[in-house]
Design an enzyme around this catalytic site. Structure first.
Site, PDB file in Angstrom:
ATOM      1  CB  CYS A 286      11.254  -1.871   4.973  1.00  0.00           C
ATOM      2  SG  CYS A 286      11.257  -3.032   3.588  1.00  0.00           S
TER       3      CYS A 286
ATOM      4  CB  CYS B  87      13.177 -10.640   3.492  1.00  0.00           C
ATOM      5  SG  CYS B  87      13.701  -9.015   3.019  1.00  0.00           S
TER       6      CYS B  87
ATOM      7  CB  CYS C 212      13.763  -4.367   8.959  1.00  0.00           C
ATOM      8  SG  CYS C 212      13.132  -6.050   8.759  1.00  0.00           S
TER       9      CYS C 212
ATOM     10  N   GLY D 202       1.233  -1.241   5.790  1.00  0.00           N
ATOM     11  CA  GLY D 202       1.940  -2.080   6.736  1.00  0.00           C
ATOM     12  C   GLY D 202       1.161  -3.339   7.031  1.00  0.00           C
TER      13      GLY D 202
ATOM     14  N   GLY E 224       0.761  -0.121  -5.064  1.00  0.00           N
ATOM     15  CA  GLY E 224      -0.475  -0.895  -5.016  1.00  0.00           C
ATOM     16  C   GLY E 224      -1.331  -0.592  -6.218  1.00  0.00           C
TER      17      GLY E 224
ATOM     18  CB  CYS F 257      -0.943   0.106   1.186  1.00  0.00           C
ATOM     19  SG  CYS F 257      -2.004  -1.306   1.330  1.00  0.00           S
TER      20      CYS F 257
HETATM   21 FE1  SF4 Z   1      11.454  -5.078   4.483  1.00  0.00          FE
HETATM   22 FE2  SF4 Z   1      12.357  -7.574   4.333  1.00  0.00          FE
HETATM   23 FE3  SF4 Z   1      12.085  -6.379   6.729  1.00  0.00          FE
HETATM   24 FE4  SF4 Z   1       9.923  -7.046   5.273  1.00  0.00          FE
HETATM   25  S1  SF4 Z   1      11.431  -8.466   6.202  1.00  0.00           S
HETATM   26  S2  SF4 Z   1      10.263  -5.098   6.381  1.00  0.00           S
HETATM   27  S3  SF4 Z   1      10.635  -6.694   3.167  1.00  0.00           S
HETATM   28  S4  SF4 Z   1      13.486  -5.807   5.049  1.00  0.00           S
END
Ligand code: SF4
Length: 554
Positions: free
Chosen positions: A332, A534, A531, A195, A118, A92
């Site tokens: 992210c 992944c 983060c 989110g 999106g 989104c």
């Molecule tokens: Fe971003 Fe990957 Fe963390 Fe999800 S897991 S917020 S895609 S860095």
């Protein structure tokens, strides 16, 4: 606004004891789990003193979602979102505007700039100070709002908007298209969310077991119910209390008859920026700066992680509160790898520069001596390929041409449809590729299905002699639970096999991924604020609920 001295007061969420005199103090009190700070501009924040009303006075069923006054036909027959085959999808983009008589129109333009976040639904809720109206529809922004009669009723100087991507199945439900507009005991409230809430199921279960009736299958509706059932006053406190109950990723905009709220979760997973329009000073919130650029709004700052900003439409004063407890920043990193537009500045870093840096680092880590050309997989591999070409000294060429004119409605979501989708989207330039050894730079590999088709396309239709894939991010080994739709971990090719296994599966001559160190190195001493779960499976917020759901979906 300039005369406004920032005043800081602290407000106990239990006693809520604040006086107007206190609001002029500039001291900041120590934060604890029971305190959050209020910072006002222009005027003192109104006293939060008051008794908590009896909780039973706020029946959960008092929340009522209001269907859109205008539901544009949009394109309800979209069976398969053509773009970004086998890529993670951002779920989104949000926009909020206050202080401009053309708020709804500007909102539609800003949503257009965020269309990449999106494509399956769009909506706008607008207020003229006394009446709130909404229009939502399925499909692209240009499809939902192409008829001027859809926007015409949305009069007023404040609005919020949303573009939506959803997982299959729920996509066709118009009821799930945001912003959600709800009526409750104290008036109307609209919300748009980017989110994903990791404790949504437990919260929904608790709310339903106390009588709450849900109208959608979206986690966002939980937030409205939490606000409606909060016994705090005023609305800012209700929003704070609701947001302190939810966990996961959320960048939110709320609209009431005369106020606009913008909220970002304490980790700051998803982006949310604030800007001001020239020349009228209207305040704009948006997921990315590219939306500000399109409507002549100057970037002012990010909404800070854990911050709640409120703009009062009557005097354009701004109030800021902090959610408690404070948490480590975890933006992210995939916004820089793939999601955000390269002309955006996200989390303080220009996206095109990050991608260029990833590509240059990749060239140093995994060179391809003797290659004839560096070729991007358009569009998201473009800047990384430029960086690779520059760092390696190998000429850059556009050996793949992306079609921007492929329709969305006639591709079925089966295997054959996906094959056709790649061919329709990408065309090899045979006169560049034939007989050549080429480095093909892409941003990421998810299932590997698209990569194998691209390699096959370049070799067969393009006639390339050798194809060396270089991926400008590390192998994706974990699913995302913070607002990005990725397949379950079992479907991620790099979770199932090593790099050599992936190379054989996609059929290229060599394959290399960017190292985690180089990905982090692009952000230097800020790398711990991102983060990268992944790529590492180090999840900042435990994803227990979502993990269970994804496993049952395999
Ligand atoms: Fe971003 Fe990957 Fe963390 Fe999800 S897991 S917020 S895609 S860095």
């Amino acid at each position: 606004m300039a005369a406004a001295a920032a005043a800081a007061v602290s407000v106990s969420s239990r006693s809520l004891a604040t006086t107007n005199a206190e609001t002029h103090r500039h001291d900041r009190l120590t934060k604890s789990s029971h305190f959050y700070r209020i910072k006002t501009q222009l005027k003192p924040y109104p006293s939060l003193c008051g008794r908590r009303p009896n909780r039973t006075a706020h029946g959960l069923s008092s929340l009522r979602l209001i269907p859109s006054a205008v539901s544009s036909g949009g394109n309800p027959s979209v069976p398969f979102a053509f773009d970004d085959v086998d890529k993670p999808r951002d779920e989104c983009g949000v926009v909020g505007i206050i202080g401009d008589p053309d708020a709804a129109k500007l909102c539609s333009l800003a949503l257009h700039a965020l269309q990449h976040r999106g494509q399956e639904g769009a909506g706008i809720v607008c207020s003229d100070g006394t009446t709130i109206r909404s229009a939502t529809g399925l499909g692209l922004v240009s499809e939902v709002f192409h008829d001027p009669r859809t926007l015409a009723p949305l009069k007023g100087d404040s609005a919020i908007g949303h573009v939506r991507y959803s997982t299959a199945g729920a996509a066709s439900a118009l009821a799930n298209v945001q912003p959600f507009l709800a009526g409750y005991r104290f008036g109307k409230l609209a919300v748009a969310h980017n989110g994903n809430l990791v404790n949504y199921r437990r919260l929904r279960f608790d709310l339903e077991s106390r009588g709450s009736i849900f109208n959608t299958s979206s986690d966002t509706e939980v937030i409205l119910h939490l606000i409606a059932t909060s016994s705090s006053r005023p609305l800012l406190s209700r929003v704070v209390e609701a947001c302190e109950s939810i966990e996961g990723a959320y960048s939110l905009v709320f609209l009431t008859e005369n106020k606009l709220f913008a909220v970002r979760d304490p980790h700051g997973f998803r982006p949310l920026v604030m800007g001001r329009r020239r020349p009228n000073g209207a305040i704009v919130f948006a997921s990315e700066t590219c939306a500000l650029d399109l409507i002549n709004a100057e970037f002012e700052r990010e909404v800070n992680p854990g911050e709640v900003l409120v703009v009062d439409g009557q005097d354009m004063s701004i109030t800021s509160a902090c959610l408690m407890p404070e948490k480590p920043r975890k933006a992210c990193v995939f916004e820089h790898v793939y999601f955000a537009l390269p002309n955006s500045v996200v989390f303080g870093h220009p996206v095109h520069a990050s991608r260029y840096t990833f590509g240059a680092a990749l060239a140093r880590e995994s060179p391809v001596p003797g290659a004839d050309f560096v070729i991007p997989v358009p569009d998201s591999g473009f800047f990384a390929a430029l960086g690779f070409a520059e760092a390696s000294g190998i000429p850059f060429q556009q050996g793949l041409i992306r079609s921007h004119y492929v329709g969305r409605t006639f591709i079925e979501p089966d295997k054959e449809g996906r094959n056709l989708a790649v061919k329709l989207k990408l065309a090899p330039v045979r006169t560049i590729l034939e007989g050549k050894s080429v480095v093909v730079v892409d941003d990421s590999i998810v299932r590997g299905t698209t990569s194998s088709k691209i390699v096959n396309l370049i070799k067969t239709a393009g006639g390339a002699r050798e194809v060396h894939m270089r991926i400008a991010s590390p192998p994706i080994v974990g699913s995302c639970y913070y607002g990005v739709d990725t397949p379950s971990s079992e479907e991620l090719i790099s979770n199932r096999m090593n790099v050599e296994g992936v190379r054989q599966e996609i059929g290229c001559d060599s394959l290399a991924f960017l190292s985690l160190d180089s990905l982090r190195g692009a952000f230097a001493d800020e790398s711990h604020m991102f983060c990268d779960a992944c790529f590492t499976r180090n999840y900042p917020v435990p994803p227990t609920e979502q993990e269970a759901v994804k496993l049952t979906e395999v």
